[in-house]
Enzyme design. Structure first.
Site, PDB file in Angstrom:
ATOM      1  N   PHE A  84       0.882  -1.171   0.000  1.00 44.34           N
ATOM      2  CA  PHE A  84       0.000   0.000   0.000  1.00 44.34           C
ATOM      3  C   PHE A  84       0.917   1.217   0.000  1.00 44.34           C
ATOM      4  O   PHE A  84       1.643   1.441   0.964  1.00 44.34           O
ATOM      5  CB  PHE A  84      -0.859  -0.055   1.267  1.00 44.34           C
ATOM      6  CG  PHE A  84      -1.715   1.144   1.536  1.00 44.34           C
ATOM      7  CD1 PHE A  84      -2.956   1.286   0.925  1.00 44.34           C
ATOM      8  CD2 PHE A  84      -1.301   2.124   2.426  1.00 44.34           C
ATOM      9  CE1 PHE A  84      -3.762   2.389   1.189  1.00 44.34           C
ATOM     10  CE2 PHE A  84      -2.105   3.227   2.709  1.00 44.34           C
ATOM     11  CZ  PHE A  84      -3.330   3.357   2.089  1.00 44.34           C
TER      12      PHE A  84
ATOM     13  N   ASP B 114      -8.832   3.292   7.730  1.00 43.37           N
ATOM     14  CA  ASP B 114      -9.759   2.920   8.821  1.00 43.37           C
ATOM     15  C   ASP B 114      -9.666   1.419   9.078  1.00 43.37           C
ATOM     16  O   ASP B 114      -9.593   0.961  10.214  1.00 43.37           O
ATOM     17  CB  ASP B 114     -11.213   3.248   8.451  1.00 43.37           C
ATOM     18  CG  ASP B 114     -11.492   4.743   8.490  1.00 43.37           C
ATOM     19  OD1 ASP B 114     -10.709   5.472   9.113  1.00 43.37           O
ATOM     20  OD2 ASP B 114     -12.513   5.160   7.899  1.00 43.37           O
TER      21      ASP B 114
ATOM     22  N   GLN C 104       5.022  -4.537  46.572  1.00 42.87           N
ATOM     23  CA  GLN C 104       3.737  -3.993  46.114  1.00 42.87           C
ATOM     24  C   GLN C 104       3.888  -3.092  44.879  1.00 42.87           C
ATOM     25  O   GLN C 104       3.105  -3.167  43.937  1.00 42.87           O
ATOM     26  CB  GLN C 104       3.071  -3.204  47.243  1.00 42.87           C
ATOM     27  CG  GLN C 104       1.648  -2.820  46.915  1.00 42.87           C
ATOM     28  CD  GLN C 104       1.013  -2.011  48.033  1.00 42.87           C
ATOM     29  OE1 GLN C 104       1.555  -0.982  48.440  1.00 42.87           O
ATOM     30  NE2 GLN C 104      -0.099  -2.475  48.536  1.00 42.87           N
TER      31      GLN C 104
ATOM     32  N   HIS D  30      12.092  -6.175  34.243  1.00 37.80           N
ATOM     33  CA  HIS D  30      13.185  -7.119  33.982  1.00 37.80           C
ATOM     34  C   HIS D  30      14.564  -6.533  34.298  1.00 37.80           C
ATOM     35  O   HIS D  30      15.572  -7.251  34.201  1.00 37.80           O
ATOM     36  CB  HIS D  30      13.153  -7.582  32.519  1.00 37.80           C
ATOM     37  CG  HIS D  30      12.105  -8.615  32.252  1.00 37.80           C
ATOM     38  ND1 HIS D  30      10.769  -8.316  32.175  1.00 37.80           N
ATOM     39  CD2 HIS D  30      12.190  -9.962  32.055  1.00 37.80           C
ATOM     40  CE1 HIS D  30      10.081  -9.419  31.931  1.00 37.80           C
ATOM     41  NE2 HIS D  30      10.908 -10.432  31.868  1.00 37.80           N
ATOM     42  N   GLY D  31      14.623  -5.253  34.620  1.00 43.42           N
ATOM     43  CA  GLY D  31      15.902  -4.634  34.961  1.00 43.42           C
ATOM     44  C   GLY D  31      16.922  -4.827  33.848  1.00 43.42           C
ATOM     45  O   GLY D  31      16.570  -4.817  32.661  1.00 43.42           O
ATOM     46  N   GLY D  32      18.184  -5.046  34.244  1.00 44.87           N
ATOM     47  CA  GLY D  32      19.277  -5.158  33.268  1.00 44.87           C
ATOM     48  C   GLY D  32      19.097  -6.320  32.308  1.00 44.87           C
ATOM     49  O   GLY D  32      19.464  -6.234  31.134  1.00 44.87           O
TER      50      GLY D  32
ATOM     51  N   GLU E  80       0.661   4.158   9.949  1.00 45.06           N
ATOM     52  CA  GLU E  80      -0.802   4.152   9.687  1.00 45.06           C
ATOM     53  C   GLU E  80      -1.459   5.342  10.377  1.00 45.06           C
ATOM     54  O   GLU E  80      -2.618   5.274  10.794  1.00 45.06           O
ATOM     55  CB  GLU E  80      -1.443   2.853  10.159  1.00 45.06           C
ATOM     56  CG  GLU E  80      -0.611   1.633   9.881  1.00 45.06           C
ATOM     57  CD  GLU E  80      -1.073   0.804   8.714  1.00 45.06           C
ATOM     58  OE1 GLU E  80      -2.255   0.910   8.366  1.00 45.06           O
ATOM     59  OE2 GLU E  80      -0.250   0.070   8.149  1.00 45.06           O
TER      60      GLU E  80
ATOM     61  N   SER F  49       0.177   9.024  16.519  1.00 44.45           N
ATOM     62  CA  SER F  49      -0.743   9.213  17.660  1.00 44.45           C
ATOM     63  C   SER F  49      -1.318  10.627  17.661  1.00 44.45           C
ATOM     64  O   SER F  49      -2.495  10.834  17.979  1.00 44.45           O
ATOM     65  CB  SER F  49      -0.011   8.944  18.984  1.00 44.45           C
ATOM     66  OG  SER F  49       0.208   7.560  19.133  1.00 44.45           O
ATOM     67  N   GLU F  50      -0.480  11.610  17.283  1.00 47.49           N
ATOM     68  CA  GLU F  50      -0.970  13.002  17.268  1.00 47.49           C
ATOM     69  C   GLU F  50      -2.082  13.143  16.230  1.00 47.49           C
ATOM     70  O   GLU F  50      -3.125  13.760  16.496  1.00 47.49           O
ATOM     71  CB  GLU F  50       0.184  13.972  16.942  1.00 47.49           C
ATOM     72  CG  GLU F  50       1.226  14.113  18.037  1.00 47.49           C
ATOM     73  CD  GLU F  50       2.233  12.948  18.056  1.00 47.49           C
ATOM     74  OE1 GLU F  50       2.237  12.132  17.119  1.00 47.49           O
ATOM     75  OE2 GLU F  50       2.995  12.853  19.042  1.00 47.49           O
TER      76      GLU F  50
END
Ligand SMILES: Cc1cc2nc3c(=O)[nH]c(=O)nc-3n(C[C@H](O)[C@H](O)[C@H](O)COP(=O)(O)OP(=O)(O)OC[C@H]3O[C@@H](n4cnc5c(N)ncnc54)[C@H](O)[C@@H]3O)c2cc1C
Length: 380
Positions: free
Chosen positions: A122, A239, A278, A337-339, A362, A365-366
């Site tokens: 496309f 769309d 937590q 997951h840290g390092g 596609e 976001s803006e």
């Protein structure tokens, strides 16, 4: 209202899940590392009917509905976002042919794309026309029985390998946007060529290229839909495409949570699993909430489309939230997951890189916020 998938949808979901786990997952890291697209996997998806889902059988499709298609993309994205993206994007052009094509065009172009293992591209974006697709300059001027194409398109997924490419070009440049038309160009047409495969941050197992048109002659019967209607057609096809991106986001987010749960339960620091802290368990809770909200948006947009109800605004909402959720979950999983998550040995860094494109392609976001705001405010 029914939140249960139908029996057929559950079967398709299971088939996609099995395929993704057994055949896609083992190859995903290598395809990413080598920046390689797998024709073999694409051909397997055609054999399984995934490339023809939600298309009529008379044109090589395998039936099913838009929810089934979203489920397939979701399952693939959990294991290899590149494969999910390629499947999703290469369906835009067949959808356009089905929706706007003549009977002859459907019979000629659709079977190889829906069941033959061939890709379709496309081609809308140009170097100076990204979010502002109306700034396109590629021309397709009439000359006898042909259009003659000149110009170039950039960032085209599968552009070099596609059997058929839908190109948006100005057939009447003096009319601007109202002079844009959609034209089907076949691979190997003289004057049509592709540049090098782009070196990308993520989705490295999908191919992205620039396309060039130099006095490229295409028969006039390759015009898709009415002349001058290319721009609204492109918007309508986007769309449809947005539901696919939203489903990619859902799959990426789910995989990020899946990996995080295992790590939270197994990684021990300060004498107990880190999930017992937590603050870290809340990360999992936040991911879960966003994933379930996104699932509702994706399936609803797909359901609206299948029910032939207006779905444009819902698809934009799902795409926007799908991109945000994929990025949030991949980023959070990396933090959990840290390092180790930062290392290439784990799938987390790939999810992190792959998720990022969803906020860009596609429609960014803006731009999606603009589209959604227009829908909410009832503006044209
Ligand atoms: C890997 C990849 C694959 C792709 N595949 C395809 C494909 O198969 N076919 C195809 O046609 N295209 C494809 N694209 C192109 C993609 O759709 C564009 O990159 C996208 O539309 C954004 O255009 P741009 O990159 O030129 O950014 P720009 O339009 O230059 O945007 C730059 C920034 O400005 C912002 N911006 C622009 N205008 C506004 C505005 N009015 N209001 C607020 N913010 C604004 C954007 O959101 C963004 O943050 C692909 C791109 C990539 C990276």
């Amino acid at each position: 209202m029914d939140f249960q998938l139908s029996e057929e949808q559950q079967l398709i979901q299971q088939a996609a899940r099995d395929f993704a786990l057994k055949e896609v997952e083992p190859k995903a890291a290598e395809l990413d590392r080598k920046h390689e697209f797998s024709h073999e996997l694409f051909k397997r998806m055609a054999d399984l009917g995934f490339t023809g889902t939600c298309f009529p059988e008379e044109y090589g499709g395998s039936g099913g509905d838009d929810i089934s298609k979203a489920l397939i993309v979701e399952e693939l994205a959990k294991r290899c976002a590149s494969t999910a993206a390629t499947l999703s994007i290469t369906q835009i052009t067949p959808y356009g042919i089905l929706k706007f094509g003549t009977e002859a065009q459907k019979k000629k172009f659709l079977p190889p794309l829906l069941s033959g293992g061939n890709l379709a591209a496309f081609a809308l974006t140009e170097p100076q026309a990204g979010s502002d697709a109306a700034a396109a300059r590629t021309t397709a001027l009439a000359d006898g029985d042909h259009f003659v194409l000149n110009g170039n398109k950039c960032f085209i997924t599968g552009g070099a390998i596609a059997k058929t490419t839908l190109v948006f070009a100005l057939t009447e440049p003096e009319k601007g946007l109202r002079g844009m038309s959609a034209i089907l160009v076949e691979k190997g047409t003289p004057g049509f060529s592709a540049g090098k495969v782009e070196d990308k941050l993520g989705l490295c197992g999908s191919e992205t290229v620039e396309l060039f048109f130099k006095d490229c002659r295409v028969p006039k019967d390759h015009l898709l839909g009415a002349p001058g209607k290319g721009f609204p057609m492109a918007m309508e096809l986007l769309d449809f495409a947005r539901i696919g991106v939203a489903a990619q986001g859902l799959g990426i987010a789910e995989r990020a949570l899946e990996e995080s749960v295992t790590y939270l339960n197994n990684r021990v620091q300060f004498g107990k699993p880190i999930g017992a802290q937590q603050g870290l368990s809340w990360y999992a809770a936040e991911m879960k909430v966003r994933i379930e909200a996104l699932r509702g948006l994706v399936y609803k947009a797909a359901w609206l489309k299948s029910a032939k109800l207006p779905f444009s605004l819902d698809a934009a909402v799902a795409k926007y939230y799908g991109a945000e959720t994929a990025c949030f979950c991949a980023d959070t999983a990396l933090q959990i997951h840290g390092g180790y998550g930062y290392m290439k040995d784990m799938p987390i860094e790939r999810l992190f890189r792959d998720s990022r494109l969803l906020k860009i392609y596609e429609g960014t976001s803006e731009v999606h916020k603009l589209v959604i705001a227009r829908g909410v405010l009832g503006l044209k």
